[in-house]
Write a protein that holds these residues in place. Structure first.
Motif, PDB file in Angstrom:
ATOM      1  N   ALA A  37       0.829  -1.210   0.000  1.00 25.11           N
ATOM      2  CA  ALA A  37       0.000   0.000   0.000  1.00 25.11           C
ATOM      3  C   ALA A  37       0.861   1.257   0.000  1.00 25.11           C
ATOM      4  CB  ALA A  37      -0.934   0.002   1.210  1.00 25.11           C
ATOM      5  N   ASP A  38       1.960   1.246   0.746  1.00 20.36           N
ATOM      6  CA  ASP A  38       2.870   2.398   0.763  1.00 20.36           C
ATOM      7  C   ASP A  38       3.531   2.595  -0.595  1.00 20.36           C
ATOM      8  OD1 ASP A  38       2.288   2.960   3.401  1.00 20.36           O
ATOM      9  OD2 ASP A  38       4.074   1.956   4.203  1.00 20.36           O
ATOM     10  N   LYS A  39       3.917   1.499  -1.227  1.00 22.74           N
ATOM     11  CA  LYS A  39       4.556   1.587  -2.543  1.00 22.74           C
ATOM     12  C   LYS A  39       3.580   2.170  -3.571  1.00 22.74           C
ATOM     13  CE  LYS A  39       6.914  -1.305  -5.936  1.00 22.74           C
ATOM     14  NZ  LYS A  39       7.305  -2.681  -6.269  1.00 22.74           N
ATOM     15  N   LEU A  40       2.346   1.708  -3.553  1.00 22.59           N
ATOM     16  CA  LEU A  40       1.336   2.238  -4.464  1.00 22.59           C
ATOM     17  C   LEU A  40       1.061   3.710  -4.181  1.00 22.59           C
ATOM     18  CD1 LEU A  40      -0.705   1.782  -6.733  1.00 22.59           C
ATOM     19  CD2 LEU A  40      -2.322   0.941  -5.020  1.00 22.59           C
ATOM     20  N   TYR A  41       0.978   4.069  -2.912  1.00 26.09           N
ATOM     21  CA  TYR A  41       0.745   5.467  -2.529  1.00 26.09           C
ATOM     22  C   TYR A  41       1.885   6.353  -3.027  1.00 26.09           C
ATOM     23  CZ  TYR A  41      -0.077   9.603   0.301  1.00 26.09           C
ATOM     24  OH  TYR A  41      -0.292  10.898   0.709  1.00 26.09           O
ATOM     25  N   ASP A  42       3.121   5.895  -2.839  1.00 25.43           N
ATOM     26  CA  ASP A  42       4.272   6.678  -3.280  1.00 25.43           C
ATOM     27  C   ASP A  42       4.281   6.858  -4.800  1.00 25.43           C
ATOM     28  OD1 ASP A  42       5.110   6.944  -0.665  1.00 25.43           O
ATOM     29  OD2 ASP A  42       6.588   5.316  -0.791  1.00 25.43           O
ATOM     30  N   LYS A  43       3.911   5.816  -5.529  1.00 23.88           N
ATOM     31  CA  LYS A  43       3.861   5.911  -6.999  1.00 23.88           C
ATOM     32  C   LYS A  43       2.802   6.900  -7.456  1.00 23.88           C
ATOM     33  CE  LYS A  43       6.325   2.484  -9.036  1.00 23.88           C
ATOM     34  NZ  LYS A  43       7.336   2.763  -9.999  1.00 23.88           N
ATOM     35  N   GLU A  69      -0.064   2.301 -16.802  1.00 26.45           N
ATOM     36  CA  GLU A  69      -1.376   1.931 -16.249  1.00 26.45           C
ATOM     37  C   GLU A  69      -1.398   0.494 -15.774  1.00 26.45           C
ATOM     38  OE1 GLU A  69      -4.935   2.751 -18.422  1.00 26.45           O
ATOM     39  OE2 GLU A  69      -4.242   4.762 -18.951  1.00 26.45           O
ATOM     40  N   THR A  70      -0.812  -0.400 -16.543  1.00 23.31           N
ATOM     41  CA  THR A  70      -0.847  -1.816 -16.155  1.00 23.31           C
ATOM     42  C   THR A  70      -0.101  -2.039 -14.845  1.00 23.31           C
ATOM     43  OG1 THR A  70       1.086  -2.230 -17.574  1.00 23.31           O
ATOM     44  CG2 THR A  70      -1.091  -2.703 -18.503  1.00 23.31           C
ATOM     45  N   GLU A  71       1.000  -1.305 -14.655  1.00 20.50           N
ATOM     46  CA  GLU A  71       1.752  -1.425 -13.406  1.00 20.50           C
ATOM     47  C   GLU A  71       0.909  -0.964 -12.222  1.00 20.50           C
ATOM     48  OE1 GLU A  71       5.873   0.273 -11.372  1.00 20.50           O
ATOM     49  OE2 GLU A  71       5.242   1.037 -13.322  1.00 20.50           O
ATOM     50  N   GLU A  77      -4.293  -4.407  -7.608  1.00 17.92           N
ATOM     51  CA  GLU A  77      -4.849  -5.750  -7.441  1.00 17.92           C
ATOM     52  C   GLU A  77      -4.081  -6.541  -6.376  1.00 17.92           C
ATOM     53  OE1 GLU A  77      -4.890  -7.474 -11.327  1.00 17.92           O
ATOM     54  OE2 GLU A  77      -6.609  -6.268 -11.975  1.00 17.92           O
ATOM     55  N   LYS A  78      -2.748  -6.404  -6.362  1.00 18.63           N
ATOM     56  CA  LYS A  78      -1.938  -7.092  -5.352  1.00 18.63           C
ATOM     57  C   LYS A  78      -2.294  -6.587  -3.958  1.00 18.63           C
ATOM     58  CE  LYS A  78       2.753  -7.733  -3.720  1.00 18.63           C
ATOM     59  NZ  LYS A  78       4.136  -7.305  -3.799  1.00 18.63           N
ATOM     60  N   THR A  79      -2.389  -5.271  -3.820  1.00 18.64           N
ATOM     61  CA  THR A  79      -2.737  -4.680  -2.529  1.00 18.64           C
ATOM     62  C   THR A  79      -4.142  -5.110  -2.106  1.00 18.64           C
ATOM     63  OG1 THR A  79      -1.318  -2.775  -3.001  1.00 18.64           O
ATOM     64  CG2 THR A  79      -2.937  -2.503  -1.256  1.00 18.64           C
ATOM     65  N   GLY A  80      -5.066  -5.104  -3.044  1.00 18.82           N
ATOM     66  CA  GLY A  80      -6.437  -5.530  -2.742  1.00 18.82           C
ATOM     67  C   GLY A  80      -6.503  -6.988  -2.324  1.00 18.82           C
ATOM     68  N   VAL A 154      -6.005   5.819  -7.592  1.00 16.37           N
ATOM     69  CA  VAL A 154      -5.916   4.995  -8.798  1.00 16.37           C
ATOM     70  C   VAL A 154      -7.056   5.357  -9.749  1.00 16.37           C
ATOM     71  CG1 VAL A 154      -6.159   2.644  -9.704  1.00 16.37           C
ATOM     72  CG2 VAL A 154      -4.655   3.072  -7.772  1.00 16.37           C
ATOM     73  N   ALA A 155      -8.250   5.509  -9.220  1.00 24.94           N
ATOM     74  CA  ALA A 155      -9.390   5.889 -10.063  1.00 24.94           C
ATOM     75  C   ALA A 155      -9.144   7.247 -10.725  1.00 24.94           C
ATOM     76  CB  ALA A 155     -10.674   5.913  -9.238  1.00 24.94           C
ATOM     77  N   LEU A 156      -8.627   8.196  -9.974  1.00 29.93           N
ATOM     78  CA  LEU A 156      -8.326   9.520 -10.518  1.00 29.93           C
ATOM     79  C   LEU A 156      -7.235   9.433 -11.582  1.00 29.93           C
ATOM     80  CD1 LEU A 156      -8.828  12.562 -10.401  1.00 29.93           C
ATOM     81  CD2 LEU A 156      -7.150  12.681  -8.544  1.00 29.93           C
ATOM     82  N   TYR A 157      -6.196   8.653 -11.311  1.00 31.17           N
ATOM     83  CA  TYR A 157      -5.106   8.471 -12.267  1.00 31.17           C
ATOM     84  C   TYR A 157      -5.622   7.856 -13.567  1.00 31.17           C
ATOM     85  CZ  TYR A 157      -0.980   6.407 -14.422  1.00 31.17           C
ATOM     86  OH  TYR A 157      -0.011   6.026 -15.311  1.00 31.17           O
ATOM     87  N   LEU A 158      -6.422   6.807 -13.469  1.00 31.64           N
ATOM     88  CA  LEU A 158      -6.945   6.143 -14.664  1.00 31.64           C
ATOM     89  C   LEU A 158      -7.891   7.053 -15.433  1.00 31.64           C
ATOM     90  CD1 LEU A 158      -7.551   2.547 -13.261  1.00 31.64           C
ATOM     91  CD2 LEU A 158      -5.654   3.336 -14.711  1.00 31.64           C
ATOM     92  N   GLU A 159      -8.691   7.819 -14.707  1.00 32.91           N
ATOM     93  CA  GLU A 159      -9.607   8.755 -15.361  1.00 32.91           C
ATOM     94  C   GLU A 159      -8.830   9.839 -16.114  1.00 32.91           C
ATOM     95  OE1 GLU A 159     -12.725  12.194 -14.026  1.00 32.91           O
ATOM     96  OE2 GLU A 159     -12.726  10.341 -12.863  1.00 32.91           O
ATOM     97  N   ARG A 160      -7.794  10.391 -15.493  1.00 29.37           N
ATOM     98  CA  ARG A 160      -6.975  11.419 -16.155  1.00 29.37           C
ATOM     99  C   ARG A 160      -6.269  10.849 -17.380  1.00 29.37           C
ATOM    100  NH1 ARG A 160      -4.029  14.468 -11.098  1.00 29.37           N
ATOM    101  NH2 ARG A 160      -5.856  15.622 -10.386  1.00 29.37           N
TER     102      ARG A 160
END
Length: 173
Positions: A37-43, A69-71, A77-80, A154-160
């Motif tokens: 979760a921290d890694k995803l947040y930092d990215k 996007e795939t990353e 998905e891994k975090t979930g 993630v939703a905001l990133y994908l939408e942008r």
């Protein structure tokens, strides 16, 4: 007071060991969940909150340009998945405590020579189940906020990315 601690640790080799092993596994799952979760947040942090300074903006642009996007989706998905395992493990601690209690009380029927020992065993299983349930519920409260924040980012990133992508690259549903 000494009797209190001896009663709590009396059944540690018995059924309570299952609860403690499950707790150790849950701690490891929590560790990897937090790390993920921290890694995803930092990215994602720089994609959502771009800094003001000119140098910081250049660094943010370099970091953002390296994202795929795939990353991001794979990391989410891994975090979930880890969060799902963690929540399910957390939910079984009260049940393990109750199962230990019932097991100890059933052995009381078969062996009436050690009533006090079996009764203490029943209580210690409940004790450890509740202690670990409380600890992991607290940790769930901490990590769930980060998970929720990551989901929004993630939703905001994908939408942008979808809005800014050329029309030929957009997937139409």
């Amino acid at each position: 007071m000494n009797d209190f601690f001896s009663a709590i640790f009396m059944n540690i080799i018995g059924y309570d060991m299952i609860i403690i092993i499950t707790a150790v596994i849950t701690f490891f799952v929590y560790y990897f969940l937090k790390k993920s979760a921290d890694k995803l947040y930092d990215k994602l942090h720089l994609t959502v909150f771009v800094p003001d300074g000119e140098i910081s903006r250049k660094e943010a642009d370099e970091d953002i340009s390296g994202l795929r996007e795939t990353e991001i989706v794979n990391m989410r998905e891994k975090t979930g998945g880890l969060y799902s395992v963690f929540v399910n493990l957390t939910g079984i601690f009260p049940l393990l405590g109750i199962l230990g209690t019932v097991t100890s009380l059933l052995s009381l029927i078969a062996d009436t020579s050690d009533i006090t020992g079996n009764f203490y065993g029943a209580l210690t299983s409940t004790f450890w189940g509740l202690v670990f349930a409380i600890i992991f519920k607290f940790l769930d409260g901490i990590i769930s906020a980060k998970i929720e924040d990551n989901e929004k980012n993630v939703a905001l990133y994908l939408e942008r990315n979808y809005r800014n992508a050329p029309e030929k690259e957009k997937i139409h549903i």
